[in-house]
Design an enzyme around this catalytic site. Structure first.
Site: not given
Length: 302
Positions: A11-12, A46, A67, A133, A162, A173, A197
């Site tokens: 996503f990122i 990785i 990750a 995490y 977030n 969320v 948040r």
């Protein structure tokens, strides 16, 4: 520049790749292939040290995002999380050393802070991670510092707060709440919903990575949007309003959900360092970002 993005199909990562590809030669290293991006793609893990070393040749900068993610996933699979987030990062660093890479930009997390000692959370605050995490990301940061000290590898590390966006899975969320709202289904809030948040739209996040290509060497920086902190129950009601939904908000105790852990009640970043060093200023308001998520989700079901 020649740049490789580990986790570049996530996503990122995909947003970073899309942004950087306008001006740079970008390739992706990921275990999953995506048809959305046309960049050079290397399929790999990785945790495979030799493959990582061979894949990171001839690059100027490594952006490391690969990750194991997710509160439930990482708590249920702690060994996999540590192997990927710590061991995998060590493999990426070793590949940087062997290939004489100029710089690594690392995606860390606000989870590193654990329960905040003060609000807003500052880079000088002592990290006290309470999740697998968070621990794995903090350990990865320490690996990076060690490689910088011993081998001269340059780095920038971002603690992200977030992140959300219109391509994010509904496991997270904000898009989960949007998914429920556009279907007029009950929105489930864990606890009393007062946990607070500060949400940052993904294009603002990807811009920070672009800014760091030739800035912020040797720096650890919070990246987020601290202008509109919001409680989770307020977020649910805001999404219902923007979506013009008939959903109701329902509350369930943490003990009755899969999120049966100690919840960090307030997570808001101090981003002054990002502003001063990078010139980073978030551009997307929360209402604007929520509307983007709503419109994207509606388009996929129409």
């Amino acid at each position: 520049m020649k740049i490789i993005v580990t986790g570049g199909n996530g996503f990122i990562g995909s947003n970073i790749v899309s942004n950087l590809s306008k001006n740079h030669d970008v390739k992706i290293f990921d275990f999953k292939k995506s048809e959305k991006l046309n960049n050079k793609f290397i399929q790999g893990d990785i945790k495979n040290a030799e493959h990582v070393i061979n894949s990171i040749k001839d690059c100027d900068v490594v952006i490391h995002l690969a990750a194991t993610l997710g509160v439930i996933n990482t708590e249920e699979n702690p060994v996999m999380t540590l192997d990927t987030n710590m061991g995998g990062t060590k493999n990426v660093l070793e590949a940087c050393r062997v290939n004489k890479i100029k710089k690594i930009i690392f995606s860390s997390s606000s989870e590193v802070y654990g329960e905040p000692v003060k609000i807003p959370m500052d880079e000088k605050d002592k990290p006290i991670p309470i999740t697998t995490y968070g621990i794995s990301k903090f350990a990865a940061e320490e690996y990076i510092k060690a490689y910088a000290k011993n081998y001269g590898l340059q780095y920038t590390m971002f603690r992200l707060f977030n992140v959300y966006g219109d391509q994010q899975a509904t496991d997270w969320v904000l898009p989960e709440f949007v998914s429920k709202a556009i279907k007029n289904e009950d929105i489930i809030v864990h606890g009393d919903g007062t946990q607070t948040r500060a949400f940052c739209y993904v294009t603002d996040i990807s811009n920070a990575f672009s800014l760091a290509l030739d800035k912020a060497d040797g720096q650890l920086i919070n990246i987020g949007n601290n202008t509109e902190p919001i409680s989770i129950k307020e977020l649910a009601h805001k999404i219902i309003r923007i979506a013009n939904s008939k959903s109701d908000v329902k509350f369930i105790p943490f003990e009755e959900s899969k999120r049966n852990r100690n919840e960090i009640m307030v997570r808001i970043p101090n981003i002054q360092k990002a502003k001063e060093i990078l010139g980073f200023v978030p551009q997307i308001s929360l209402d604007e970002g929520i509307l983007k998520v709503i419109e994207k989700q509606k388009s996929t079901i129409s």
